[in-house]
Design an enzyme around this catalytic site. Sequence first.
Site, short mmCIF file in Angstrom:
data_model
loop_
_atom_site.label_atom_id
_atom_site.label_comp_id
_atom_site.label_asym_id
_atom_site.label_seq_id
_atom_site.Cartn_x
_atom_site.Cartn_y
_atom_site.Cartn_z
N GLU A 64 -0.80 6.81 1.12
CA GLU A 64 -1.68 7.52 0.20
C GLU A 64 -2.05 6.55 -0.92
O GLU A 64 -1.16 5.97 -1.55
CB GLU A 64 -0.97 8.75 -0.38
CG GLU A 64 -1.83 9.57 -1.32
CD GLU A 64 -1.06 10.72 -1.95
OE1 GLU A 64 -1.65 11.44 -2.77
OE2 GLU A 64 0.14 10.87 -1.64
N ARG A 285 15.07 7.18 6.21
CA ARG A 285 14.45 6.71 4.98
C ARG A 285 15.34 5.65 4.35
O ARG A 285 16.55 5.69 4.45
CB ARG A 285 14.27 7.90 4.02
CG ARG A 285 13.49 7.57 2.77
CD ARG A 285 13.25 8.82 1.94
NE ARG A 285 14.48 9.35 1.36
CZ ARG A 285 15.06 10.47 1.74
NH1 ARG A 285 14.52 11.20 2.70
NH2 ARG A 285 16.18 10.87 1.17
N LYS A 295 7.56 8.15 -6.25
CA LYS A 295 6.34 7.64 -6.87
C LYS A 295 6.13 8.25 -8.24
O LYS A 295 5.67 7.59 -9.18
CB LYS A 295 5.16 7.95 -5.95
CG LYS A 295 3.89 7.17 -6.28
CD LYS A 295 2.76 7.52 -5.33
CE LYS A 295 3.09 7.11 -3.91
NZ LYS A 295 1.97 7.40 -2.98
#
Length: 565
Positions: A64, A285, A295
């Site tokens: 993104e 992860r 983020k």
Amino acid sequence: MKKGFINIKRWFEFIEATNPWISAAVVELNAIAQQKKAVASAGASYDIGLSHVEGGVVTRFPPEPSGYLHIGHAKAALLNDYFAHQKSNGTLICRFDDTNPTKESQEFQDSILTDLALMDIHPDRISYSSDYFEQMHHLCLRLIDNGKAYADDTDRETMQAERREGIASKCREASVSDNLTHFSEMEEGSKEGLRWCIRAKISVDDLNKALRDPVIYRCNLEPHHRTGTAWKIYPTYDFCAPVLDSLEGVTHTLRTNEYRDRNPQYAWVQEALRLRKVEIWDFSRLNFIRTVLSKRKLTRLVERGVVWGWDDPRMPTVRGIRRRGMTTEALREFMVKQGPSQNILNQDWTQFWAINKKVIDGVAPRHTAIAKQHAVEATVRGAGASPPREEEKPKHSKNPAVGTKRVVYSDRILIEQVDAQSFAPGEEITLMNWGNAFVGAIIPSDNDHSVVKRLELNLHLEGDFKKTKKKITWLSTAQQLVALELADFDHLISKDKLEKDDKLEDCLTPETEKRVDAWGDCNVASLKEGDIVQFERKGYFRIDRPFEEGVAAAVGFEIPTGRAK
């Protein structure tokens, strides 16, 4: 007995028919078991082989464009690149998931491509979710027409509560006509349309809560950085991913296992729209101790001035760790060594930087730096001490290919205060890259007798350096000494792991930056930004700013080696 077995079979068929999530769960568990079996046979390596690769491999990395890539993204990017380019002659797609204009920008989009290049990742194709807005709009209309999606104006808090408790929305049984009317209002971005969203009609009370009628379309009036104001409605990632993976020809979707509960949702979208199915491979992860990868939290650190920016060497961004001195080779090796583990662990940075040290140790030129504070001028007496002379010496004693450097010898040299304070008169020491010397007179400072002001050394080149305990660095004053600033950094976070209730600001390390002014040897003047060197007895450093005579000192960032200080 035979009749009993038939009844049991019918009972299981009834259970599966009335609880469709069971079949999906069994498929999911079988897939996990298959992955674990592959992992066990392969060890800590990604070289385990994907299934159904006969027709070629197409992977995708879907960032993104709302921030800079961090170390967690790096794992996903490198993994997708590994299977597309190293394990097969396949295709890697970098697809920008630009479906939230509130957070996204061209700046972040450009930075992601730069960061991928820094990791030596070169996608074969670059695409954008926004390229498919028209197609996804039509597919959403198809779901509504087929009674598989509906418009909902339930407020966020109520919707969350209803999904949590397994309660149907008041809008769930609305007619197709009403749903299309509300969707039209959303398309216009009207005041009425802003109240609504579109939800997939999957289940009200499935045990997997990701299947409880997730939102697939919502309104946003912010201008999009690529499409401007052409659209007022945007699909969610959970709708985009299965649709675009299928449309773009992706064969294997590789993503972290935090999405595992949403895998049945992914499959449902493709099934409901009769799209080509795509195989999913889960991996764990990547987390690190004393590090945040959220983020949102990283943005707070930047916006509140805790760090200089996204490329601050204390940041876990790709740019940050590269600026700190991490090499592409070491980054790739570390990721491959993680293997396709399903376990989510807090990694220690020591292994990460230890791998990097192995990469740079054999090629980093050796130089000398002496801390400026209370540096001691020593007079050297004996053969070879005067007049000043120069010699060409290897930059790396074990790797001649690194080249040579100038070493200046004279009867006046600088040594560090900490070394001088450790000497005793008559002690034999070794001047590195020169030879042995006996310590003569030690003259203390007039103001503080614990500080050495000057000292005398008597060369003893016949001495055996193997027998001396102290081997020190030094610099001749008969050369152009280069102003140098050496910086070292600590972790931003004071706790190994932030808990859910921890406040970020309460867990910041008070002091994370330490700088020392130093003199570098004359060869330091020619170092360029990005060069990695070793200042002997100090450590490895990446040159962040080169020396400019009369303008600025050279700046070096210390590179961790994985060893405790």
